[in-house]
Design a protein around this motif. Structure first.
Motif, PDB file in Angstrom:
ATOM      1  N   ARG A   1       0.821  -1.209   0.000  1.00 50.52           N
ATOM      2  CA  ARG A   1       0.000   0.000   0.000  1.00 50.52           C
ATOM      3  C   ARG A   1       0.857   1.262   0.000  1.00 50.52           C
TER       4      ARG A   1
ATOM      5  N   ALA B   1       1.729   1.713  -3.504  1.00 49.99           N
ATOM      6  CA  ALA B   1       0.561   2.228  -4.223  1.00 49.99           C
ATOM      7  C   ALA B   1       0.281   3.685  -3.904  1.00 49.99           C
TER       8      ALA B   1
ATOM      9  N   LEU C   1      -1.291   4.496  -1.069  1.00 52.61           N
ATOM     10  CA  LEU C   1      -2.480   4.512  -0.218  1.00 52.61           C
ATOM     11  C   LEU C   1      -2.105   4.685   1.251  1.00 52.61           C
TER      12      LEU C   1
ATOM     13  N   PRO D   1      -1.507   8.357  -5.737  1.00 53.87           N
ATOM     14  CA  PRO D   1      -1.573   6.990  -6.286  1.00 53.87           C
ATOM     15  C   PRO D   1      -1.785   6.994  -7.804  1.00 53.87           C
ATOM     16  N   ALA D   2      -2.629   7.879  -8.277  1.00 51.56           N
ATOM     17  CA  ALA D   2      -2.969   7.883  -9.700  1.00 51.56           C
ATOM     18  C   ALA D   2      -1.798   8.350 -10.567  1.00 51.56           C
TER      19      ALA D   2
ATOM     20  N   ILE E   1       0.813   2.987 -11.404  1.00 52.03           N
ATOM     21  CA  ILE E   1       0.533   1.665 -10.839  1.00 52.03           C
ATOM     22  C   ILE E   1      -0.948   1.340 -11.004  1.00 52.03           C
TER      23      ILE E   1
ATOM     24  N   MET F   1      -3.792  -1.477  -8.999  1.00 54.00           N
ATOM     25  CA  MET F   1      -3.826  -2.398  -7.868  1.00 54.00           C
ATOM     26  C   MET F   1      -5.048  -3.294  -7.944  1.00 54.00           C
TER      27      MET F   1
END
Ligand SMILES: Nc1ncnc2c1ncn2[C@@H]1O[C@H](COP(=O)(O)OP(=O)(O)OP(=O)(O)O)[C@@H](O)[C@H]1O
Ligand SMILES: [Mg+2]
Lengths: 275, 359
Positions: free
Chosen positions: B47, B50, B52, B72-73, B77, B79
Motif C-alpha cells: 500500500r 501504491a 495509499l 496513487p494515480a 501503478i 492495484m
C-alpha cells in the motif's frame, strides 16, 4: 429459517396490532373525508362509509386558500430537502474522510444545535431575519428547516459513508478519481438508502413545521399548510368534514414521497463489490 | 514499463513501527512476490508502493522517478485488491472503463480498450452485467481487467486469489502467470500461499515483522536459505528442525550428532567459517529428503500416517519431543506406535546456529 406455527401466529398477530394501530387513524381520516357531515358526527361511528360526497374537497379547494398553502408547503419542503442533501453529503464526507484540526470537536459541536428548545432561538432568528429583510418570505422557512435538519443529516450520512468498504474508495483513488468524483459517482449511489432517509426526515420535518411558519410568515398568501389550515378550520366552530379533507390532502405528498423514495431503500447495495 | 526501488522505507502507525527499514530494487518486468506470516507488513508495504499509505521514512522510486509523496494515480501503478473492490452499481464495462474515464480518454477509445481487456480475460459475455451477477472468479477477472486497461508500469496484487476456492485459485494462478508473460509489466504480488509464491515469482521477498529476511529466486530460497525462518517458510510440508551438537569440523563442513534422537555422527556442508566443536546448533532436513538407506538417520515413533496416494507423510516424534515429518513414496511399513529409523540425505541438510542463522 423455518418458523413453527405458534411462532407464525404470534408474528402475524403482532403485525396485525401494528397495522391497526397505525392504519386505523389513517382509515378514519380518509374515509371520514368522503362522508356526509351527518354521518361524520353520527352517534354510532361507521367504519365503512355509508354515504359518499366530495363536497368537503370541493369546498376546501374552491372556497379556501388551501391550494395556495399546498403549493407553499411543497416549495418549502422540496427546497429544504434538496439543499439539506446537497449540503449534508459533502459535509459528512469531509468529516468522514478529510483530516483537519478540530475535526472531532467540530463534529460533536454541530449536534449542539439540538440542545436548545426551538422557542429559545425563535426570537434571535426573528431579529436576524428582520435585519436581512427575510421576514414574510418562504426562503426564511427553507433556511430554518435546513438549519435544523442539517446536523442530524450529517451524522446520519456519515455513518452510512462509514459502511462502504474502504477498498472501494481506495480502488477509485488508484483509478485516479478526485474526491468530488469519488463522492458523487461512487459513494453517493452506494449510500442511497442514507440519502433517502435524510430526504424523508427533512421533508416531513419541513412539511409539519409550525412554530417558525407561524411567526416568520405574515401574509396569508405565503402560509404553509400547518399554519394556513389551522386558520381555515376556524376558531370557534369546527367543520369536521373540511378538517378531514384537508388532513387527507396534506398526507398525500408524503405518501407519494415514500412511494418514490422507497425504492432506494434496497438492502445489499454493495453486494458483489467485495468478496 | 518500469523498475522500482525502495530505499530505507519505514512505516510507523503511531509509535509502533510495522515496516522497519526495507531496501529492495525490482527490475523492469520482474514478478516479485512478497510472502511472510500474517501481520508481517506485506499489505502495508504494498500500500505504500501504491500511495495509499504514507511513507514514514525512506524513498520510493518507480521508473527512476521519486514517487514517495506522489498521488496513487500519478505513480503508474494499478492495484488488484483481495476483496476485488468493484464498483457495485456500475456494469462490468463501466468498472473496467472507469480509470480510463478518469484519465480523460474519449468514450470510443475507452470502449476499444475495455473490449481488448475483456477479450484477454474472457469477460466479453459479461460486459453488461453488474458485479453481483458474477461468480467470484469472474469478479476477480473484472478487478484484473480494471487494472490492465490502463497499461500501468507496475501491477500490485494484494492476495488476489485468497477469496477463491482451491480449484479456481489454481486456474487463476495460471491465468495471472500467462498475463505476466503477455504484458511483460512489473508485478508485485502479496500472498501467504507459498505455492503461489514458488510458482509465480521470478523473485520472492520473505518478510518477517516488517523486515526482509531474504530475497531470491524461488529455487534459491529453497536450496539455499539464509536462516531457519526462510528455511521453514519456503517448502511444504515445513522443514524439520532437530537440535544437534558439533563434534568435529573441517574446511567447509561440520560433523554433528544428537545421540538422544539416534543421530550418529554425520557430516554437513557449511557455507562460511566452520563452527567450533561443542557448539549447539539446529539441523534442518526437509521431509522430501528422507530416503531409505544411508547412515544418517533419526530414530522416532510413528504417530500419524497420511497416505495421499502417490505420497505418504509420516509424522513421528523423537525422544527429545521434537516432531518429524517424513515424505515417502512407499506407503507401506509405517505402523502406528512403532519405533523405527528414518534415514535422510545429509547432503541436502542445513546447519543453523543457535540464533537461527545458517552456518
Ligand atoms: N492503519 C493501521 N493502524 C495501525 N496498525 C496497523 C494499521 N494497518 C496495519 N497495521 C499493523 O501493521 C502490521 C502489518 O499489517 P499488514 O496488514 O501489512 O500485514 P500483512 O502482512 O498484510 O498481514 P496479512 O497476511 O494478515 O494480510 C500489523 O501488525 C497490523 O496490525
Ligand atoms: Mg494483508
Amino acid at each position: 429459517m423455518k418458523r413453527t406455527l405458534p411462532q407464525s401466529l404470534a408474528l402475524y398477530a403482532g403485525l396485525a396490532v401494528i397495522v391497526l394501530l397505525i392504519g386505523l387513524p389513517f382509515w378514519w381520516v380518509m374515509s371520514g373525508s368522503i362522508k356526509l357531515p351527518r354521518e361524520i358526527i353520527s352517534r354510532v361511528p361507521t367504519m365503512v362509509p355509508q354515504s359518499f360526497t366530495l363536497q368537503h374537497f370541493e369546498k376546501l379547494l374552491q372556497s379556501t386558500d388551501f391550494p395556495a398553502y399546498l403549493v407553499n408547503s411543497l416549495l418549502v419542503a422540496l427546497f429544504s430537502t434538496v439543499f439539506t442533501i446537497a449540503l449534508a453529503l459533502p459535509t459528512a464526507y469531509a468529516f468522514f474522510r478529510m483530516k483537519f484540526p478540530g475535526r472531532a470537536a467540530l463534529y460533536r459541536l454541530i449536534l449542539v444545535a439540538y440542545a436548545f428548545p426551538t422557542v429559545v432561538v425563535l426570537i434571535p432568528i426573528y431579529g436576524l431575519f428582520a435585519r436581512f429583510g427575510l421576514i414574510d418570505t418562504r426562503a426564511s422557512l427553507v433556511i430554518v428547516n435546513i438549519a435544523f435538519a442539517l446536523p442530524f443529516s450529517i451524522w446520519m450520512m456519515r455513518s452510512f459513508l462509514a459502511s462502504v468498504p474502504r477498498d472501494i474508495e481506495e480502488a477509485a483513488i488508484v483509478d485516479g478519481a478526485p474526491p468530488r468524483v469519488i463522492l458523487l459517482r461512487i459513494m453517493a449511489p452506494l449510500i442511497a438508502p442514507g440519502i433517502a432517509s435524510v430526504a424523508i426526515f427533512t421533508f416531513i420535518a419541513s412539511w409539519t413545521e409550525y412554530l417558525f411558519a407561524s411567526v416568520l410568515i405574515v401574509s396569508d398568501a405565503r402560509r404553509t399548510i400547518p399554519v394556513g389550515f389551522a386558520g381555515i378550520i376556524g376558531q370557534y366552530q369546527i367543520d369536521w368534514g373540511l378538517l378531514l379533507a384537508g388532513a387527507t390532502l396534506a398526507t398525500i405528498p408524503v405518501v407519494i414521497l415514500f412511494a418514490f423514495v422507497g425504492r432506494w431503500f434496497v438492502t445489499g447495495l454493495t453486494e458483489g463489490a467485495v468478496k | 514499463m518500469a523498475g522500482l526501488s525502495l530505499q530505507g522505507v519505514k512505516k510507523r502507525f503511531g509509535h509502533t513501527e510495522v515496516i522497519t527499514g526495507v531496501d529492495l530494487s525490482i527490475a523492469d518486468g520482474e514478478f516479485v512476490v512478497f510472502v511472510g506470516p500474517s501481520g508481517c507488513g506485506k499489505s502495508t508495504l504494498l500500500r505504500m508502493i501504491a500511495g495509499l499509505e504514507t511513507v514514514s521514512d525512506g524513498r520510493i522510486e518507480i521508473g527512476g522517478r521519486d514517487v514517495t509523496n506522489a498521488d496513487p494515480a500519478k505513480r503508474g501503478i494499478a492495484m488488484v485488491f483481495q476483496t476485488y473492490a468493484l464498483y457495485p452499481h456500475m456494469s462490468v464495462a463501466a468498472n473496467m472503463g472507469f480509470p480510463l474515464e478518469m484519465a480523460g480518454l474519449p468514450q470510443p477509445e475507452i470502449d476499444a480498450k475495455v473490449a481488448e481487456a475483456a477479450k484477454i480475460l474472457h469477460l466479453e459475455p459479461f460486459l453488461k452485467r453488474k458485479p453481483r451477477e458474477l461468480s467470484g472468479g469472474q469478479r476477480q477477472r473484472v478487478a484484473i481487467g480494471r487494472a490492465i486497461v490502463r497499461k500501468p508500469d507496475v501491477f500490485l496484487f494484494d492476495e488476489p486469489l485468497s477469496n477463491l476456492d482451491a480449484e479456481l485459485r489454481v486456474q487463476m494462478r495460471i491465468e495471472i502467470a500467462r498475463l505476466h508473460q503477455q504484458l511483460k509489466s512489473t508485478m508485485i504480488y502479496v500472498t501467504h500461499d507459498q505455492v503461489e509464491a514458488m510458482t509465480l515469482a521470478s523473485r520472492i521477498v520473505v518478510l518477517k515483522a516488517g523486515r526482509i529476511e531474504q530475497v531470491g529466486a524461488p529455487l534459491d530460497l529453497y536450496e539455499n536459505p539464509d536462516n531457519m525462518f526462510v528455511a521453514g517458510f519456503i517448502g511444504s510440508p515445513r522443514m524439520n528442525f532437530v537440535p544437534v551438537t558439533v563434534v568435529s569440523q573441517g574446511d567447509g563442513f561440520a560433523v554433528v550428532a544428537a545421540a538422544e534422537v539416534g543421530l550418529r555422527e554425520v557430516s554437513v556442508a557449511v557455507r562460511g567459517e566452520p563452527p567450533v566443536v561443542g557448539t549447539r546448533g539446529v539441523l534442518g532436513v526437509r521431509p522430501e529428503h528422507f530416503a531409505s538407506g544411508g547412515d544418517a538417520c533419526f530414530e522416532g515413533t510413528v504417530s500419524v500416517v497420511e497416505r495421499l496416494g502417490g505420497l505418504t507423510y509420516v509424522h513421528a516424534s523423537l525422544s527429545d519431543k521434537s516432531a518429524l515429518t517424513v515424505e515417502s513414496r512407499d506407503p507401506r511399513g509405517f505402523d502406528l506406535g512403532t519405533t523405527r529409523r528414518f534415514a535422510f540425505d545429509p547432503r541436502r541438510a542445513f546447519l543453523f546456529d543457535g540464533t537461527g542463522q545458517r552456518l
